[in-house]
Design a protein around this motif. Structure first.
Motif, PDB file in Angstrom:
ATOM      1  N   PRO A 166      44.104  64.558  43.814  1.00 41.95           N
ATOM      2  CA  PRO A 166      43.298  65.284  42.828  1.00 41.95           C
ATOM      3  C   PRO A 166      43.945  65.353  41.441  1.00 41.95           C
ATOM      4  O   PRO A 166      43.259  65.216  40.432  1.00 41.95           O
ATOM      5  N   LYS A 167      45.261  65.547  41.389  1.00 47.56           N
ATOM      6  CA  LYS A 167      45.935  65.636  40.089  1.00 47.56           C
ATOM      7  C   LYS A 167      45.868  64.311  39.349  1.00 47.56           C
ATOM      8  O   LYS A 167      45.547  64.273  38.147  1.00 47.56           O
ATOM      9  N   THR A 168      46.164  63.221  40.030  1.00 47.92           N
ATOM     10  CA  THR A 168      46.141  61.897  39.401  1.00 47.92           C
ATOM     11  C   THR A 168      44.744  61.567  38.893  1.00 47.92           C
ATOM     12  O   THR A 168      44.572  61.097  37.757  1.00 47.92           O
ATOM     13  N   ALA A 169      43.737  61.801  39.718  1.00 42.31           N
ATOM     14  CA  ALA A 169      42.358  61.515  39.319  1.00 42.31           C
ATOM     15  C   ALA A 169      41.961  62.349  38.107  1.00 42.31           C
ATOM     16  O   ALA A 169      41.334  61.842  37.165  1.00 42.31           O
ATOM     17  N   ALA A 170      42.324  63.619  38.117  1.00 41.02           N
ATOM     18  CA  ALA A 170      41.980  64.499  36.989  1.00 41.02           C
ATOM     19  C   ALA A 170      42.696  64.064  35.717  1.00 41.02           C
ATOM     20  O   ALA A 170      42.121  64.134  34.622  1.00 41.02           O
ATOM     21  N   CYS A 171      43.941  63.615  35.843  1.00 39.41           N
ATOM     22  CA  CYS A 171      44.685  63.139  34.673  1.00 39.41           C
ATOM     23  C   CYS A 171      43.965  61.965  34.020  1.00 39.41           C
ATOM     24  O   CYS A 171      43.845  61.905  32.787  1.00 39.41           O
ATOM     25  N   VAL A 172      43.492  61.020  34.814  1.00 41.11           N
ATOM     26  CA  VAL A 172      42.797  59.850  34.272  1.00 41.11           C
ATOM     27  C   VAL A 172      41.545  60.278  33.518  1.00 41.11           C
ATOM     28  O   VAL A 172      41.296  59.851  32.385  1.00 41.11           O
ATOM     29  N   LEU A 173      40.754  61.147  34.131  1.00 38.21           N
ATOM     30  CA  LEU A 173      39.487  61.550  33.523  1.00 38.21           C
ATOM     31  C   LEU A 173      39.685  62.422  32.290  1.00 38.21           C
ATOM     32  O   LEU A 173      38.919  62.310  31.319  1.00 38.21           O
ATOM     33  N   LEU A 174      40.694  63.284  32.306  1.00 35.32           N
ATOM     34  CA  LEU A 174      40.941  64.134  31.140  1.00 35.32           C
ATOM     35  C   LEU A 174      41.642  63.366  30.030  1.00 35.32           C
ATOM     36  O   LEU A 174      41.193  63.352  28.884  1.00 35.32           O
ATOM     37  N   PHE A 175      42.756  62.724  30.350  1.00 33.80           N
ATOM     38  CA  PHE A 175      43.574  62.075  29.327  1.00 33.80           C
ATOM     39  C   PHE A 175      42.861  60.906  28.658  1.00 33.80           C
ATOM     40  O   PHE A 175      42.927  60.749  27.443  1.00 33.80           O
TER      41      PHE A 175
END
Length: 274
Positions: A166-175
């Motif tokens: 979840p953290k990695t996926a969220a980083c991609v979408l946010l960053f």
């Protein structure tokens, strides 16, 4: 002078709201009106925390990486310092020239290129497997389509790959896509607990929707909060011996208030290590 006094009064109100919320939780079940008031108080605190983080550290710049490059960067960063991650990412680009070349290279060569990160023997084959899966599904190594999907769909699509949580996926979408989703890494999780925003019983995955609900539905505000807490965790609110005495959030912090009331506090006014 009036502005300082007003800011001090606001801080006192935020702190009072926090401790009233904590006491109310411990007392047992509360009415819907009280719960709504608690949620509102917490949202106000998060806005104030974010404002101070930006004031102290500055507003973070957005990433210039496309979604695929961002995914690779985040995968390299797992349990690895920022400078080591940056060095490994740069070596991949310099040595192979394209993500297609990384995909098709001997795994030993990729492992050698990213040797500065932790666990390159795991990350190298994992990266290549993901690149091959993307190619098989999409026909090309391009994840720009993620920026057009609803957040939930983008998270679900990315989370299918081994090593993408979840953290990695969220980083991609946010960053990269600048979509309004909060990554909860170790710094965000630790500091949110200390501030009293979430229960210490929650895992990072469980904490994510709780913290997300306290933030505006705006990618810039979420990014400021996330990056600000990461920087604060790296520079002040360490895992061991946080430097509470020089922390500009201590009047909003449940951990600091509790430390003041007990003997043998772990807060350090001098040097500490993260």
């Amino acid at each position: 002078m009036k502005q300082k006094r007003r800011r001090s009064q606001q801080s006192a109100l935020y702190s009072q709201a926090l401790f009233e919320t904590v006491r109310g939780t411990e007392a047992g079940e509360r009415s819907a009106v009280e719960k709504t008031a608690d949620q509102t108080a917490q949202r106000l605190r998060v806005l104030e925390i974010t404002r101070r983080l930006v004031e102290h550290y500055g507003e973070p710049e957005w990433s210039s990486k496309d979604p695929l490059s961002q995914l690779i960067d985040v995968l390299l960063s797992h349990r690895t310092r920022d400078e080591q991650t940056a060095a490994a990412y740069a070596r991949l680009r310099q040595r192979f020239g394209s993500w297609e070349a990384v995909r098709d290279a001997p795994t030993a060569a990729v492992e050698e290129a990213i040797a500065v990160v932790n666990w390159p023997e795991i990350k190298a084959p994992r990266l290549q497997t993901i690149l091959r899966q993307i190619t098989a599904e999409r026909g090309a190594l391009n994840l720009d389509f993620l920026c057009t999907l609803p957040v939930a769909e983008g998270l679900a699509w990315l989370s299918r790959f081994e090593g993408v949580g979840p953290k990695t996926a969220a980083c991609v979408l946010l960053f990269s896509c600048r979509l309004p989703v909060l990554p909860v890494d170790t710094h965000v999780h630790r500091i949110a607990i200390r501030l009293g925003l979430i229960s210490p019983r929650l895992t990072p995955e469980q904490a994510q929707p709780v913290l997300q609900a306290l933030l505006p539905t705006d990618a810039r505000a979420i990014y400021n909060f996330h990056k600000g807490l990461v920087w604060h965790g790296q520079r002040c609110c360490y895992f061991q011996r946080p430097r509470c005495a020089r922390c500009f959030l201590r009047d909003l912090c449940a951990y600091y208030a509790a430390a003041q009331q007990r003997q043998g506090t772990t807060c350090e006014g001098e040097e500490g290590k993260g």
